[in-house]
Design a protein around this motif. Structure first.
Motif, mmCIF file in Angstrom:
data_model
loop_
_atom_site.group_PDB
_atom_site.id
_atom_site.type_symbol
_atom_site.label_atom_id
_atom_site.label_comp_id
_atom_site.label_asym_id
_atom_site.label_seq_id
_atom_site.Cartn_x
_atom_site.Cartn_y
_atom_site.Cartn_z
ATOM 1 N N ALA A 51 0.850 -1.205 0.000
ATOM 2 C CA ALA A 51 0.000 0.000 0.000
ATOM 3 C C ALA A 51 0.882 1.249 0.000
ATOM 4 O O ALA A 51 0.546 2.264 -0.621
ATOM 5 N N ARG A 55 0.805 4.379 -2.536
ATOM 6 C CA ARG A 55 0.753 5.769 -2.069
ATOM 7 C C ARG A 55 1.812 6.625 -2.786
ATOM 8 O O ARG A 55 1.529 7.714 -3.279
ATOM 9 N N GLU A 169 -9.103 -1.853 2.745
ATOM 10 C CA GLU A 169 -8.004 -0.891 2.885
ATOM 11 C C GLU A 169 -7.844 -0.280 1.491
ATOM 12 O O GLU A 169 -7.857 -1.014 0.494
ATOM 13 N N VAL A 171 -6.112 3.219 -0.933
ATOM 14 C CA VAL A 171 -5.251 4.404 -0.992
ATOM 15 C C VAL A 171 -5.937 5.452 -1.855
ATOM 16 O O VAL A 171 -6.365 5.162 -2.984
ATOM 17 N N ILE A 177 -3.937 6.660 3.209
ATOM 18 C CA ILE A 177 -4.294 5.237 3.247
ATOM 19 C C ILE A 177 -5.418 5.107 4.271
ATOM 20 O O ILE A 177 -5.253 5.476 5.436
ATOM 21 N N THR A 208 -6.354 -2.011 -1.634
ATOM 22 C CA THR A 208 -5.128 -2.787 -1.386
ATOM 23 C C THR A 208 -5.364 -3.986 -0.459
ATOM 24 O O THR A 208 -4.484 -4.837 -0.322
#
Ligand SMILES: Cc1cc2nc3c(=O)[nH]c(=O)nc-3n(C[C@H](O)[C@H](O)[C@H](O)COP(=O)(O)OP(=O)(O)OC[C@H]3O[C@@H](n4cnc5c(N)ncnc54)[C@H](O)[C@@H]3O)c2cc1C
Length: 466
Positions: A51, A55, A169, A171, A177, A208
């Motif tokens: 992740a 980002r 999850e 981003v 995040i 993610t």
């Protein structure tokens, strides 16, 4: 567009040079999706592994105002993973791990590029069940399923991907995040961002990690194939089944044109008796006793609607053979004409016969083959307008038939897409179904997530402006 000179250097420094690809083979491979239709090849393909990598890519591309197109397995049917303005394809293929299967809490935590069928096989070995079953399940990835809210034959009884996602999850294009939802079925704290991200076609955030709800695996399954002289009788059987309060796990309809195409493709004329104009593939699941009783009721409803034959699969091999005919339909249609305008429209179940009347009228008035098949149980039918671009006027007639189809579906209270999404191939039709106020609200949501409009631009909305 070509990339600003220092962006590639920044991306290589962030991910490692081996995960930033600019060779022609990679660019070509990441410029089309399941429709094999490209718009503009990307200028680079990046393969993040965490992740944090995602980002970094989003921050760098945001600063340079370069489009980023998230990509799962590339099986999408509306161009969602296809770059329309060049830029960077964010290939998620390194996110391929099942992180956890929690048998006690009936959930799985997965990375987005776990293949749907791989998760299904893994949980079924433990007596568990992940129902969403797009026909592409041996190739499509769970992140792509989430981004498109994929569904399949089992949606009638079990619902679509959105009914199994507990948390994500993701981003954001701004580099944040976030975690949405959680590990519980009940959760009503604040706006439901999990459900907002599902079906957002990679335009709001990059997923993610996914927390998925599982069910116990039904112990018994019976598969039936019912054949009919015409599609009207098959559609009538669907209505009777619903009225009987039968809830099959799958209820798939294949019309006569599609059936002929798949028989030719598989070189197997035994898929249905001669003279069959439509068939239903029906699967009931549950406990042994209830499955037997339900299968009997289903068969009776089919005969009442005029079925010429109802066959029950006697072995797993026979069951797979029946399903193969359904799963091979997409490639089979290719032999009918070089071009296919493929739509996955939905109407309220009770109006399926009206949808087939509409399709028959369009086929006759435009002189085009329009094979149909799909998830009759939830009113979601794949309507395929076939055309040959080398025949004068045929593509124009196909485009006209396409618009009349979608207008007709909306007039029936239906939806122009049940599972494939809008992408760029259907963006021009968004206003047929959604009001200007709703589209404006959606644009404001997009802007809140993605103020610089770098994440999958040119998708969903009918023009470039957001
Ligand atoms: C033969 C065939 C049969 C099919 N049958 C069905 C069916 O029965 N039901 C059905 O619903 N669909 C079906 N599809 C369409 C397709 O398989 C689904 O839409 C699937 O969910 C796409 O998954 P994917 O991993 O290939 O996604 P991709 O094609 O790679 O991407 C699809 C969209 O998801 C976005 N995306 C991908 N990964 C992420 C991520 N990690 N974060 C954010 N966004 C992301 C992309 O930007 C894009 O907008 C079929 C396709 C084929 C080729």
């Amino acid at each position: 567009m070509s990339l600003p000179p220092d962006l590639l250097t920044t991306l290589e420094a962030a991910l490692g040079p081996e995960f930033v690809l600019t060779d022609d083979v990679a660019l070509e491979a990441h410029s089309v999706d399941g429709l094999r239709r490209g718009a503009r090849p990307p200028d680079a393909v990046v393969r993040p592994g965490t992740a944090e990598d995602v980002r970094r890519v989003l921050m760098a591309c945001s600063a340079a105002r370069v489009p980023v197109v998230p990509r799962g397995a590339g099986t999408g049917y509306s161009g969602g993973a296809v770059p329309t303005r060049g830029g960077v394809v964010l290939a998620m293929d390194r996110f391929d791990r099942i992180v956890e299967i929690d048998e006690e809490n009936l959930l799985a935590v997965v990375q987005p590029n776990v293949i749907t069928g791989v998760l299904q096989a893994e949980v079924e070995r433990r007596g568990l069940f992940y129902p969403p079953d797009p026909a592409s399940l041996d190739r499509s990835a769970l992140g792509g399923n989430v981004a498109e809210c994929a569904g399949g034959p089992r949606a009638f009884k079990y619902g679509t991907t959105r009914h199994y996602v507990l948390g994500l999850e993701a981003v954001l294009p701004t580099g944040d995040i976030i975690r949405t939802g959680g590990r519980t079925v009940k959760n009503v704290v604040g706006y439901d961002l999990t459900q907002l991200l599902i079906g957002s076609e990679g335009t709001l955030a990059v997923v993610t990690e996914i927390v998925l709800r599982l069910l116990p695996k039904p112990p018994s399954v019976v598969t039936l194939r019912a054949t009919f002289a015409n599609v009207g009788e098959a559609a009538d059987a669907v209505t009777r089944l619903v009225r009987e309060r039968a809830v099959p796990a799958a209820l798939e309809l294949v019309d006569g044109v599609s059936l002929d195409a798949v028989a030719a493709h598989l070189e197997d004329r035994s898929l249905a008796p001669a003279g069959t104009g439509a068939l239903l593939l029906i699967e009931v699941d549950g406990m042994d006793a209830s499955v037997d009783e339900e299968a009997t009721r289903v068969a009776r409803a089919c005969f009442d609607a005029g079925a010429t034959d109802v066959q029950r699969a006697q072995s797993e091999e026979e069951r797979q053979r029946l399903w193969r005919a359904r799963r091979e339909l997409s490639p089979a249609l290719k032999a009918l004409a070089p071009a296919k305008l493929n739509h996955d429209v939905v109407v309220p179940k009770g109006l399926i016969p009206r949808l087939f009347t509409l399709v028959a009228d369009l086929s006759a008035s435009h002189g085009l083959l329009i094979p149909c098949f799909g998830h009759a149980g939830d009113g979601n039918i794949h309507v395929n307008i076939m055309a040959d671009p080398d025949q004068p006027g045929q593509m124009e007639r196909a485009r006209l038939a396409e618009r009349h189809l979608l207008e007709g579906v909306v007039a029936l209270g239906g939806s122009i897409s049940g599972e494939h999404g809008i992408g760029f191939t259907k963006a021009q039709f968004l206003g047929l179904q959604l009001s200007p106020e709703v589209i404006a609200l959606m644009r404001r949501i997009k802007r809140a997530f993605d103020p610089c409009d770098i994440l999958n631009p040119g998708k969903i909305f009918p023009d470039a402006e957001v």
